[in-house]
Design a protein around this motif. Structure first.
Motif, PDB file in Angstrom:
ATOM      1  N   SER A 196       0.829  -1.212   0.000  1.00 38.16           N
ATOM      2  CA  SER A 196       0.000   0.000   0.000  1.00 38.16           C
ATOM      3  C   SER A 196       0.859   1.255   0.000  1.00 38.16           C
ATOM      4  CB  SER A 196      -0.958   0.004   1.193  1.00 38.16           C
ATOM      5  OG  SER A 196      -0.260   0.197   2.419  1.00 38.16           O
ATOM      6  N   ASN A 197       1.970   1.234   0.722  1.00 42.26           N
ATOM      7  CA  ASN A 197       2.873   2.388   0.708  1.00 42.26           C
ATOM      8  C   ASN A 197       3.459   2.607  -0.681  1.00 42.26           C
ATOM      9  OD1 ASN A 197       2.519   2.947   3.430  1.00 42.26           O
ATOM     10  ND2 ASN A 197       4.243   1.673   4.074  1.00 42.26           N
ATOM     11  N   ALA A 198       3.803   1.498  -1.346  1.00 38.10           N
ATOM     12  CA  ALA A 198       4.360   1.602  -2.699  1.00 38.10           C
ATOM     13  C   ALA A 198       3.304   2.092  -3.688  1.00 38.10           C
ATOM     14  CB  ALA A 198       4.914   0.246  -3.131  1.00 38.10           C
ATOM     15  N   VAL A 199       2.121   1.521  -3.630  1.00 36.83           N
ATOM     16  CA  VAL A 199       1.055   1.915  -4.560  1.00 36.83           C
ATOM     17  C   VAL A 199       0.688   3.383  -4.364  1.00 36.83           C
ATOM     18  CG1 VAL A 199      -1.388   1.571  -5.108  1.00 36.83           C
ATOM     19  CG2 VAL A 199       0.135  -0.405  -4.869  1.00 36.83           C
ATOM     20  N   ALA A 200       0.552   3.803  -3.103  1.00 40.53           N
ATOM     21  CA  ALA A 200       0.213   5.203  -2.838  1.00 40.53           C
ATOM     22  C   ALA A 200       1.291   6.136  -3.373  1.00 40.53           C
ATOM     23  CB  ALA A 200       0.010   5.421  -1.339  1.00 40.53           C
ATOM     24  N   GLY A 201       2.555   5.760  -3.178  1.00 37.43           N
ATOM     25  CA  GLY A 201       3.648   6.583  -3.669  1.00 37.43           C
ATOM     26  C   GLY A 201       3.670   6.665  -5.184  1.00 37.43           C
ATOM     27  N   HIS A 204       1.150   6.208  -7.210  1.00 37.51           N
ATOM     28  CA  HIS A 204      -0.041   6.947  -7.648  1.00 37.51           C
ATOM     29  C   HIS A 204       0.202   8.453  -7.561  1.00 37.51           C
ATOM     30  CE1 HIS A 204      -4.218   7.838  -8.436  1.00 37.51           C
ATOM     31  NE2 HIS A 204      -4.348   8.463  -7.277  1.00 37.51           N
ATOM     32  N   ARG A 205       0.966   8.873  -6.541  1.00 38.55           N
ATOM     33  CA  ARG A 205       1.261  10.307  -6.372  1.00 38.55           C
ATOM     34  C   ARG A 205       2.496  10.742  -7.162  1.00 38.55           C
ATOM     35  NH1 ARG A 205       0.023   8.995  -0.739  1.00 38.55           N
ATOM     36  NH2 ARG A 205       2.276   8.770  -0.378  1.00 38.55           N
ATOM     37  N   GLY A 206       3.144   9.789  -7.833  1.00 39.04           N
ATOM     38  CA  GLY A 206       4.327  10.129  -8.610  1.00 39.04           C
ATOM     39  C   GLY A 206       5.580  10.320  -7.777  1.00 39.04           C
ATOM     40  N   GLU A 207       5.637   9.654  -6.611  1.00 38.19           N
ATOM     41  CA  GLU A 207       6.779   9.800  -5.707  1.00 38.19           C
ATOM     42  C   GLU A 207       7.798   8.691  -5.932  1.00 38.19           C
ATOM     43  OE1 GLU A 207       3.990  11.622  -2.091  1.00 38.19           O
ATOM     44  OE2 GLU A 207       4.922   9.659  -1.904  1.00 38.19           O
ATOM     45  N   LEU A 262      11.570   2.116   0.190  1.00 37.11           N
ATOM     46  CA  LEU A 262      10.963   0.789   0.166  1.00 37.11           C
ATOM     47  C   LEU A 262      11.785  -0.212  -0.628  1.00 37.11           C
ATOM     48  CD1 LEU A 262       7.235   1.806  -0.499  1.00 37.11           C
ATOM     49  CD2 LEU A 262       8.318   1.342   1.715  1.00 37.11           C
ATOM     50  N   LEU A 263      12.769   0.267  -1.372  1.00 33.21           N
ATOM     51  CA  LEU A 263      13.551  -0.612  -2.236  1.00 33.21           C
ATOM     52  C   LEU A 263      14.670  -1.282  -1.455  1.00 33.21           C
ATOM     53  CD1 LEU A 263      13.780   1.677  -5.386  1.00 33.21           C
ATOM     54  CD2 LEU A 263      12.066  -0.050  -4.844  1.00 33.21           C
TER      55      LEU A 263
END
Length: 311
Positions: free
Chosen positions: A292-297, A299-302, A307-308
């Motif tokens: 969810s943290n990755a998807v949210a990021g 989606h916002r273009g961050e 997380l890597l």
């Protein structure tokens, strides 16, 4: 552009948990199966949306992959503005090179067909090889479940534990876990005899009179873990063995093999569907929050630097 989580049949529980972490409900998705096994998926309204299609390609790998391809095409034809394939466990990643004449490079074939089906980005967790990224023409985000595993282990791992990579391919993930737990590392060298048989040939590191934590990216038949455990015990490790892996495929007689080792604990994530009625010594931790943290990021273009995997 609205954010949508679309679950494949192999990713439905994880997709539901991921959507809830984001405050969403998963999009409608059905997969009709004809008597001959042919699949016909259908997705709900996704026109103009930023779609994240969740489908691990665990056992049966080829069937899960075909479903993923059809779902990607369905999302594209339904008018999705952008489609990201969220494939926590990426099947065929082990086939990243030819070992003898006449073989295919399965990872490259899978990369080509995913892109052709409509994937515009790929999100994976602890793939078997980091070379996977080089096989795709689309962006690939490779997350790691090491923080999830290490957090679950931190309170119960004795201070003198040695983290063990059961083969050379697992060295990086073992080192990352060891760094978080402040433990030393040992490495087992193995020779694969067949798809279900492995021989451990050498151990580098001191495990005598130490509890051991075997860490790998995946457990398939359990043969690698079994061989590693035997050589560790032969070198004087205490029988207090813990095993942790991101992907618990646990095919064939893997559970029985691990049961015979009398493990203290087996820790895996929910990246793939696990067998029903797991043994009491098996523990599952979810990667829904990580995803969810990755998807949210995304989606916002961050950027996803935090997380890597860190080398």
């Amino acid at each position: 552009m609205a954010l949508r989580i679309v679950p494949g049949t192999a990713g439905h529980p994880l997709a539901t948990a991921l959507a809830r972490c984001l405050g969403l409900e998963p999009a409608t998705c059905t997969v009709e199966r004809f008597p001959d096994g042919e699949l016909r998926p259908r997705v709900g309204t996704v026109r103009g949306d930023d779609v994240y299609l969740v489908q691990s390609t665990g056992p049966p790998v080829s069937e899960r992959l075909v479903e993923l391809l059809l779902l990607l095409d369905a999302c594209r034809r339904a008018g999705a503005d952008r489609v990201t394939a969220v494939v926590p466990y990426f099947g065929y990643a082990r086939q990243d090179r030819r070992t003898r004449a006449g073989e295919a490079i399965g990872a490259r074939v899978a990369a080509d067909v995913l892109t052709a089906a409509g994937a515009q980005r790929l999100l994976v967790v602890d793939p078997h090889t980091t070379a996977l990224e080089t096989m795709f023409a689309i962006p690939v985000e490779m997350l790691t479940a090491v923080p999830v595993l290490a957090a679950a282990l931190s309170a119960s791992v004795p201070d003198d534990t040695v983290v063990v990579a059961p083969d050379l391919g697992a060295v990086k993930i073992a080192e990352r876990v060891a760094a978080r737990l402040d433990c030393s590392v040992a490495v087992v060298r193995k020779t694969r005899i067949s798809g279900t048989s492995v021989r451990a040939t050498e151990l580098t590191g001191d495990v005598r009179n130490h509890p051991v934590l075997i860490v790998d990216d995946m457990i398939s038949t359990g043969a690698t873990i079994e061989a590693a455990a035997h050589i560790l015990l032969a070198h004087g490790a205490t029988p207090d063995i813990t095993v942790a892996a991101t992907h618990g495929l646990l095919v064939a007689d893997a559970v029985e093999r691990l049961q015979a080792l009398q493990l203290r604990r087996l820790l895996v994530t929910d990246s793939v569907a696990l067998p029903p009625n797991p043994p009491p010594w098996m523990e599952v931790r979810s990667i829904a929050a990580l995803l969810s943290n990755a998807v949210a990021g995304l989606h916002r273009g961050e950027a996803l630097d935090d997380l890597l995997p860190q080398s």
